[in-house]
Design a protein around this motif. Structure first.
Motif: not given
Length: 466
Positions: A78-83, A113-115, A42-47, A100-101
């Motif tokens: 939001l706690s994760q992002v994917s590319y 994300l670290n937070s 799911i696209h949960s962020y805006d680049a 970050a892991n």
């Protein structure tokens, strides 16, 4: 199947239509390997911005670097992002400059994300990666090509083969490209050249910055022992092209009409929307085609012949700077809003340069007759083509024929007012078919639902009579 007949003028054989096979105008795809690669996330962020830093070893065909991304959360917590990233190895990841892991599989890198971040909060990720770039196996051969020149191609979804990103056309950003290569080479890329640094170790670093919103598939590199050809448009817009030294004299002649093309399209659609334009010669599509990378079209080396033999492809790719690059289809369902407009722009360039009779002849012979001969007895729907048919003639020539029908229905004044309105309304953003329909409806006394249902969403075939 309905047919709409439009009376046009025929004036013998088409000079423009005989210059190059129409197939050269279409992005080519191998029919032996068709598969779609998608990210299941799911696209949960805006680049917002990508800064791509890369060192390229041409002999080893090896790249290493990092991508700094400025992101904005589109959800609370939001706690994760994917590319997307394919065929290259991630070495480390940082979020807001803190390690970050992450988990990497064959298609995605997922970052913890670290937070957590809430809607509207901004943060950065930095992905360090390296490897030997591969080309996509989906028939499009997307990725970084190491031929006579080094060049990239990412249409439709292939930026992921040479840099990690959210690789979909609906998330446009600004970019900075910082590339280090042996000092015998020249790097051409999107936007303006900010600086060139001689590193004193046999390498040179080029810093290009694209300040207009750009889709990932339009981000480009072209690298060779180039020489430059510099022109201007309206004394303000630089036209900075890069060609093989052996083709310099030919290219000077072949590129001389580019400012005229820009003037014709600016008059018809609105001001040229970017800070720069130019072309970079390379082996794209075996040297017989081109790709409309934003502000820096990749142009096949066989199209530079000193006799303006590639003029119509040059003007086609330029038109994409308005339609496709500045106004980018939201998804590939609406690819006709890019390719159909570029094909029709070819004819409008002919009209602006050589008059209406030449225009009508070009529409009939180079666009409509070509499409009918290609399609034979088969019918095709423009909207939502299959993955392996994004760049087939029904998205190009059939769509252009539909635009000619629309011009006939609205009349010239309303048609071109609608095009300008459409361009200004959605400048530097994404578009879908209903956006275009909504604008042109304002310039028509008829309800255009039937028109779009028949010719865009349905299988209608235009029929030109002379």
């Amino acid at each position: 199947m309905k047919k709409l007949c439009i009376l046009i003028i025929a004036i013998g054989s088409s000079l423009y239509g005989q210059m190059l096979p129409r197939e050269y105008f279409h992005k080519q795809i191998s029919k032996t390997a068709i598969e779609q690669i998608k990210a299941d996330s799911i696209h949960s962020y805006d680049a917002l911005h990508y800064e791509i830093t890369m060192e390229i070893d041409p002999q080893e065909k090896f790249i290493s670097g990092n991508v700094m991304a400025n992101l904005c959360s589109k959800e609370n917590g939001l706690s994760q992002v994917s590319y997307e990233l394919v065929g290259l190895n991630v070495d480390s990841v940082f979020v807001d400059a803190i390690p970050a892991n992450f988990v990497q599989d064959s298609l995605l890198i997922t970052i913890d994300l670290n937070s957590t971040y809430d809607i509207g909060e901004e943060f950065t990720t930095q992905v360090y990666y390296s490897g030997y770039p591969i080309l996509s196996s989906d028939g499009y051969a997307c990725g970084m090509h190491f031929d006579n020149a080094i060049w990239t191609y990412a249409d439709p979804n292939g930026a992921r083969y040479w840099w990690p990103c959210y690789d979909h056309p609906w998330d446009k950003t600004t970019t900075k490209m910082i590339v280090t290569v042996p000092d015998s080479l020249v790097v051409a890329s999107n936007g303006l050249l900010i600086e060139t640094i001689d590193n004193g170790d046999g390498t040179v670093t080029y810093n290009w910055q694209e300040n207009s919103q750009i889709a990932t598939y339009l981000v480009s590199l072209a690298i060779y022992e180039y020489v430059e050809i510099n022109q201007t448009f309206n004394d303000t817009i630089p036209i900075q092209s890069f060609v093989y030294p052996s083709h310099y004299d030919w290219a000077v002649n072949d590129f001389q009409n580019v400012p005229l093309m820009m003037q014709i399209y600016s008059d018809l659609y609105g001001d040229y929307p970017h800070e720069k334009y130019g072309m970079a010669e390379c082996a794209v599509f075996g040297g017989n085609g081109a790709m409309e990378h934003q502000t820096i079209t990749s142009l096949g080396h066989n199209l530079i012949d000193g006799q303006q033999g590639g003029e119509m492809i040059i003007t086609h790719e330029l038109a994409h700077q308005w339609f496709g690059d500045c106004l980018t289809p939201l998804t590939w369902k609406d690819v006709w809003l890019s390719e159909g407009f570029a094909v029709y722009s070819e004819a409008l360039y002919v009209e602006g340069k050589d008059g209406f009779a030449a225009f009508t002849n070009y529409v009939k012979t180079s666009i409509h007759d070509y499409y009918k001969n290609w399609a034979g007895g088969s019918v095709y729907r423009i909207y939502d083509p299959p993955y392996h048919q994004y760049f087939y003639p029904y998205e190009y020539e059939k769509a252009a024929s539909v635009l000619q029908m629309l011009r006939f229905m609205l009349g010239d004044e309303n048609f071109f007012l609608a095009l300008k309105d459409y361009f200004q309304t959605y400048k530097h953003s994404n578009v879908v078919t209903s956006d275009f329909q909504g604008i042109v409806q304002q310039y028509s006394t008829e309800n255009l639902d039937y028109f779009f249902d028949e010719w865009i969403y349905g299988y209608g075939l235009p029929n030109f009579q002379t």
